[in-house]
Enzyme design. Sequence first.
Site, PDB file in Angstrom:
ATOM      1  CG  HIS A  55       3.945  29.292  -3.306  1.00  0.00           C
ATOM      2  ND1 HIS A  55       5.033  28.633  -2.774  1.00  0.00           N
ATOM      3  CD2 HIS A  55       4.036  30.577  -2.866  1.00  0.00           C
ATOM      4  CE1 HIS A  55       5.747  29.472  -2.052  1.00  0.00           C
ATOM      5  NE2 HIS A  55       5.161  30.665  -2.092  1.00  0.00           N
ATOM      6  CD  GLU A  57       4.633  24.036  -6.157  1.00  0.00           C
ATOM      7  OE1 GLU A  57       5.780  23.640  -6.409  1.00  0.00           O
ATOM      8  OE2 GLU A  57       4.368  25.236  -5.901  1.00  0.00           O
ATOM      9  CB  CYS A  85       8.298  25.872  -0.682  1.00  0.00           C
ATOM     10  SG  CYS A  85       6.550  26.306  -0.469  1.00  0.00           S
ATOM     11  CB  CYS A  88       4.008  23.871  -2.161  1.00  0.00           C
ATOM     12  SG  CYS A  88       3.658  25.598  -2.597  1.00  0.00           S
TER      13      CYS A  88
END
Length: 159
Positions: A55, A57, A85, A88
């Site tokens: 991800h 982030e 999400c 994150c």
Amino acid sequence: MIEPKQEHMQLALDAAHQSIANGDYGHGCVVVKDGEVISTGYETLKSANDPVNGHAEVDAIRKACQALSQPYLKDCILYSTAEPCPMCMSACIWAKVDTVVYGITRDDMIARMEELKAKGGSEFSWRQIAIPAEYIVEHGEPNVHLLPGYMRDEALKLL
């Protein structure tokens, strides 16, 4: 709350375009402290076969902590092209990020998936945990300021 700057969100958008060019989803992220970009995060979920660290982030947070030689990002602002999400957003809280600025929301992503399904399907198999970033922040400590919809029109183009 730290005031956001368009130039920093543009860097997150640029990272998202690079992620797409690399064969990944169009998510990008930057971490900024005192007006200086500390790190850039790219989506590498598909290219690295890593649904956790892939991800944008998480990538940006890890790089920023390494660059600052510390486990916390106090007084930092994280710019993401999309609403983080739950994983994150939790990482932002654990890293003590001050402010999270993002372009598109979960609702924008859901609407796009519904649009694709109505047209007969999609190659994009989005998995989700239906918990918005706001909910995570309300139940986390320390408090993280959220600024949704920042440069949303530009971020929507990534969908």
